[in-house]
Design an enzyme around this catalytic site. Sequence first.
Site, short mmCIF file in Angstrom:
data_model
loop_
_atom_site.label_atom_id
_atom_site.label_comp_id
_atom_site.label_asym_id
_atom_site.label_seq_id
_atom_site.Cartn_x
_atom_site.Cartn_y
_atom_site.Cartn_z
N ARG A 1 10.58 5.26 -20.30
CA ARG A 1 9.84 3.84 -19.57
C ARG A 1 10.37 3.78 -18.12
O ARG A 1 10.17 2.73 -17.56
CB ARG A 1 10.03 2.78 -20.44
CG ARG A 1 9.25 2.77 -21.82
CD ARG A 1 9.07 1.36 -22.27
NE ARG A 1 8.67 1.54 -23.56
CZ ARG A 1 9.07 1.65 -24.68
NH1 ARG A 1 10.29 1.45 -24.53
NH2 ARG A 1 8.32 1.76 -25.92
N LYS B 1 3.77 7.46 -5.03
CA LYS B 1 2.65 7.83 -6.17
C LYS B 1 3.39 9.39 -6.61
O LYS B 1 3.71 10.24 -6.03
CB LYS B 1 1.61 8.52 -5.09
CG LYS B 1 0.61 7.38 -4.63
CD LYS B 1 -0.57 7.78 -4.03
CE LYS B 1 -1.42 6.50 -3.57
NZ LYS B 1 -2.90 7.06 -2.58
N GLU C 1 -0.37 16.04 8.27
CA GLU C 1 -0.03 14.90 7.77
C GLU C 1 0.88 14.11 8.88
O GLU C 1 0.68 12.72 8.78
CB GLU C 1 0.32 14.91 6.73
CG GLU C 1 -0.33 15.71 5.34
CD GLU C 1 -1.56 14.88 4.64
OE1 GLU C 1 -1.37 13.51 5.38
OE2 GLU C 1 -1.94 15.22 3.88
N LYS D 1 4.13 5.32 7.59
CA LYS D 1 3.80 5.55 6.37
C LYS D 1 4.44 4.25 5.76
O LYS D 1 4.01 3.74 4.73
CB LYS D 1 4.12 6.74 5.32
CG LYS D 1 3.92 6.79 3.97
CD LYS D 1 3.12 8.04 3.38
CE LYS D 1 2.85 7.73 2.00
NZ LYS D 1 2.22 8.81 1.30
N GLU E 1 -2.67 0.28 -3.04
CA GLU E 1 -3.87 0.70 -2.29
C GLU E 1 -4.84 -0.04 -2.92
O GLU E 1 -6.09 0.21 -3.29
CB GLU E 1 -4.17 2.12 -2.67
CG GLU E 1 -5.11 2.84 -1.65
CD GLU E 1 -5.25 4.40 -1.98
OE1 GLU E 1 -4.06 5.03 -2.07
OE2 GLU E 1 -6.25 4.73 -1.88
N ARG F 1 -3.46 0.85 2.71
CA ARG F 1 -2.86 2.14 2.30
C ARG F 1 -4.25 3.08 2.31
O ARG F 1 -3.98 4.31 2.37
CB ARG F 1 -2.37 2.14 0.75
CG ARG F 1 -1.80 3.41 0.55
CD ARG F 1 -0.82 3.51 -0.46
NE ARG F 1 0.01 4.76 -0.78
CZ ARG F 1 1.11 4.85 -1.42
NH1 ARG F 1 1.72 3.77 -2.26
NH2 ARG F 1 1.58 6.00 -1.63
N ASN G 1 -5.62 7.89 3.96
CA ASN G 1 -6.73 8.83 3.76
C ASN G 1 -7.65 9.37 4.60
O ASN G 1 -8.61 9.91 4.45
CB ASN G 1 -7.48 8.46 2.44
CG ASN G 1 -6.72 8.27 1.18
OD1 ASN G 1 -6.06 9.09 0.94
ND2 ASN G 1 -6.93 7.22 0.32
N HIS H 1 -9.54 12.76 4.54
CA HIS H 1 -9.21 13.14 3.20
C HIS H 1 -10.78 13.34 2.41
O HIS H 1 -10.72 14.09 1.44
CB HIS H 1 -8.19 12.28 2.66
CG HIS H 1 -6.94 12.92 2.58
ND1 HIS H 1 -6.38 12.71 4.14
CD2 HIS H 1 -5.86 13.04 2.14
CE1 HIS H 1 -5.09 13.11 4.14
NE2 HIS H 1 -4.69 13.21 2.75
N HIS I 1 -11.03 16.83 0.76
CA HIS I 1 -10.96 16.93 -0.83
C HIS I 1 -12.31 17.79 -1.25
O HIS I 1 -12.39 18.61 -2.07
CB HIS I 1 -11.19 15.68 -1.66
CG HIS I 1 -9.66 14.99 -1.50
ND1 HIS I 1 -9.66 13.51 -1.51
CD2 HIS I 1 -8.51 15.44 -1.40
CE1 HIS I 1 -8.26 13.25 -1.38
NE2 HIS I 1 -7.62 14.32 -1.38
N HIS J 1 -3.66 22.24 1.60
CA HIS J 1 -4.15 20.80 1.60
C HIS J 1 -4.01 20.37 3.15
O HIS J 1 -4.82 19.56 3.47
CB HIS J 1 -3.27 19.78 0.81
CG HIS J 1 -3.42 18.45 0.80
ND1 HIS J 1 -4.68 17.80 0.37
CD2 HIS J 1 -2.70 17.58 1.29
CE1 HIS J 1 -4.73 16.59 0.88
NE2 HIS J 1 -3.35 16.24 1.50
#
Length: 370
Positions: free
Chosen positions: A124, A146, A188, A230, A240, A245, A249, A252, A256, A270
Amino acid sequence: MSLRTVSVALGERGYEILVGRGLLERAGELLVDVLEGPDAVLVTDSNLLATDLPGRVGRGLEAAGLRYRTVAVPAGEASKSMERLAALLDAILEGGADRRLAVLALGGGMVGDLAGLAAALLLRGVPLVQLPTSLLAQVDSSVGGKTAVNSRFGKNLVGAFHQPRRVLIDVDALASLPRRELLAGWAELVKHAFIKDRALFTWLDEHASAILAGDPELRIEAIARSVAIKAAVVGADERETGGERALLNFGHTFAHAYETLTGYGAELLHGEAVALGMARAFALSARLGRCPAEDVRSARAHLARVGLPVRASAVRRGGFPIEETVALMRRDKKAAGGRLTFVLSAGIGRAELARDVPEAEVRALLAADD
Ligand code: GLY
């Protein structure tokens, strides 16, 4: 030799990001105060296992009285899978694990995401440290907590927020990074300037060649300033939920769609997709009258000058099919109720979330290959 420290302000989950040279060799002394016990698992990939990086980290850990074992996963995005996650958890548990065991993720974005999720799930939650070795992981994925693996239904659909205890960004680890991956990381890095910091963009634009060529002091400065943006965004909106946040993106929504169309492979990395997406987001912002044309020109000229794609036709002859691109963008995670949602620019350094962008404008933009 400079060592920069950037803080992520998240109360008791807050942590420091250290940016400098030779940090991996000093991993033990730089981490001992944030670990719970003497044992660590160093998770890395098969490519890095063939380099001296794991050994450098290992010697640093032992010098501070820490014990470690290494678990390597096959290099490549395919390892961000449920199967590989289960195998990694087994491999860690097999060697014995208690809650004080630390997971150290040494590698690029794949290793950070996979090992990070393993650390979130193991018993956990056990302490996690990020040791990013690609520019993309250093300025983006290692910071912010993330973690995820992919599902057959899409990328990063199974994951958890699990903040690291510390992030060590060693610019020496970039020495063997292929130029193409360095540039993908640059997308980025400069993205943070585009969304929040005009002065940083001006500085990056001026020093891009020297930074990309390898000047260590300039690399430290560039990474520290980019990652500080960041860190501030994550500190303001960790999960987010507040809209802040989501600004990360920028580019993005387009990216994507292009990554799906190219199969998330070598045709389009990417970061390259993000560069192309940001060029388009700037063009869309200008088309909607939200961004000065001069800023759009500077941003796109910068991306093109460092060698990143700004037109779809540069990635694939004839570009990408417009209908499929629009349909994929409508399905994007951020698209609420099928409406097109974008992060747009009100000028370099000022990103904003825009819902309900007229589809006709997007189609016209795509048709113009802008
Ligand atoms: N890379 C986007 C985020 O961390 O939120």
